[in-house]
Design an enzyme around this catalytic site. Structure first.
Site, PDB file in Angstrom:
ATOM      1  N   HIS A   7       0.837  -1.193   0.000  1.00  0.00           N
ATOM      2  CA  HIS A   7       0.000   0.000   0.000  1.00  0.00           C
ATOM      3  C   HIS A   7       0.870   1.241   0.000  1.00  0.00           C
ATOM      4  O   HIS A   7       2.067   1.167   0.244  1.00  0.00           O
ATOM      5  CB  HIS A   7      -0.952   0.013   1.208  1.00  0.00           C
ATOM      6  CG  HIS A   7      -0.260   0.080   2.528  1.00  0.00           C
ATOM      7  ND1 HIS A   7       0.293  -1.026   3.133  1.00  0.00           N
ATOM      8  CD2 HIS A   7      -0.029   1.116   3.359  1.00  0.00           C
ATOM      9  CE1 HIS A   7       0.836  -0.672   4.278  1.00  0.00           C
ATOM     10  NE2 HIS A   7       0.662   0.625   4.443  1.00  0.00           N
ATOM     11  N   GLU A  44      -8.102   7.291   9.723  1.00  0.00           N
ATOM     12  CA  GLU A  44      -7.615   6.938   8.391  1.00  0.00           C
ATOM     13  C   GLU A  44      -8.764   6.478   7.514  1.00  0.00           C
ATOM     14  O   GLU A  44      -9.811   6.051   7.986  1.00  0.00           O
ATOM     15  CB  GLU A  44      -6.547   5.856   8.467  1.00  0.00           C
ATOM     16  CG  GLU A  44      -7.033   4.560   9.102  1.00  0.00           C
ATOM     17  CD  GLU A  44      -5.917   3.577   9.392  1.00  0.00           C
ATOM     18  OE1 GLU A  44      -4.799   3.727   8.885  1.00  0.00           O
ATOM     19  OE2 GLU A  44      -6.178   2.629  10.150  1.00  0.00           O
ATOM     20  N   HIS A  69       7.077  11.526  -6.298  1.00  0.00           N
ATOM     21  CA  HIS A  69       5.690  11.390  -6.714  1.00  0.00           C
ATOM     22  C   HIS A  69       5.294   9.938  -6.915  1.00  0.00           C
ATOM     23  O   HIS A  69       6.125   9.047  -6.977  1.00  0.00           O
ATOM     24  CB  HIS A  69       5.432  12.191  -7.996  1.00  0.00           C
ATOM     25  CG  HIS A  69       6.186  11.719  -9.190  1.00  0.00           C
ATOM     26  ND1 HIS A  69       7.501  12.056  -9.432  1.00  0.00           N
ATOM     27  CD2 HIS A  69       5.813  10.933 -10.228  1.00  0.00           C
ATOM     28  CE1 HIS A  69       7.899  11.509 -10.560  1.00  0.00           C
ATOM     29  NE2 HIS A  69       6.897  10.807 -11.070  1.00  0.00           N
ATOM     30  N   GLU A 118       1.282  11.724 -10.761  1.00  0.00           N
ATOM     31  CA  GLU A 118       1.467  11.729 -12.214  1.00  0.00           C
ATOM     32  C   GLU A 118       0.533  10.696 -12.817  1.00  0.00           C
ATOM     33  O   GLU A 118       0.382   9.593 -12.286  1.00  0.00           O
ATOM     34  CB  GLU A 118       2.916  11.379 -12.560  1.00  0.00           C
ATOM     35  CG  GLU A 118       3.192  11.231 -14.040  1.00  0.00           C
ATOM     36  CD  GLU A 118       4.602  10.730 -14.336  1.00  0.00           C
ATOM     37  OE1 GLU A 118       4.945  10.670 -15.526  1.00  0.00           O
ATOM     38  OE2 GLU A 118       5.338  10.378 -13.391  1.00  0.00           O
TER      39      GLU A 118
END
Length: 135
Positions: A7, A44, A69, A118
């Site tokens: 994750h 969360e 990124h 991105e």
């Protein structure tokens, strides 16, 4: 042996705003909200986006921006739709960087806590093939 990425976690000031960014902007599915039953260090939410588990936790976000990124693969045809959705949310889209032909196209943008994302149309194999041509 590493099997893959489990994750990715982002620390954000406003979980609901991050949920809007991920779900409405990128098409993620929200699958969990701790709703005050904190099993980790803070409240969360969990999301699934492109088969990737993304965790967002309340806390103090990044103080400054960088080029670090997370990139997701998308089709070239999908880029304009994503850009439109993200702009509608008020997301800052960065100007495209210079590219060599055959490298694929990208859309770079920040979430509301200085994380850079991105959307990229190319693959590792295409990038390596293109770079080999330049040598």
């Amino acid at each position: 042996m590493i099997e893959g990425i489990s994750h990715v976690t982002f620390v954000v000031r406003d979980l609901d705003r991050m949920a809007t960014f991920l779900c409405e902007g990128l098409g993620a599915e929200e699958v969990y909200d701790s709703l005050g039953r904190n099993f980790s260090t803070s409240r969360e939410k969990f999301f699934v986006l492109g088969g990737v588990w993304i965790a967002a936790m309340e806390g103090e976000p990044l103080g400054e921006r960088s080029y670090r990124h997370l990139a997701f693969k998308v089709s070239a045809q999908a880029l304009p739709e994503f850009e439109q959705r993200l702009r509608a949310l008020g997301v800052e889209i960065k100007p495209p960087r210079a590219r060599v032909e055959g490298e694929g196209a990208s859309l770079y943008f920040y979430d509301f806590d200085n994380h850079l994302f991105e959307l990229h149309t190319g693959s590792l194999e295409e990038r390596l093939a293109r770079y080999r041509l330049a040598c």
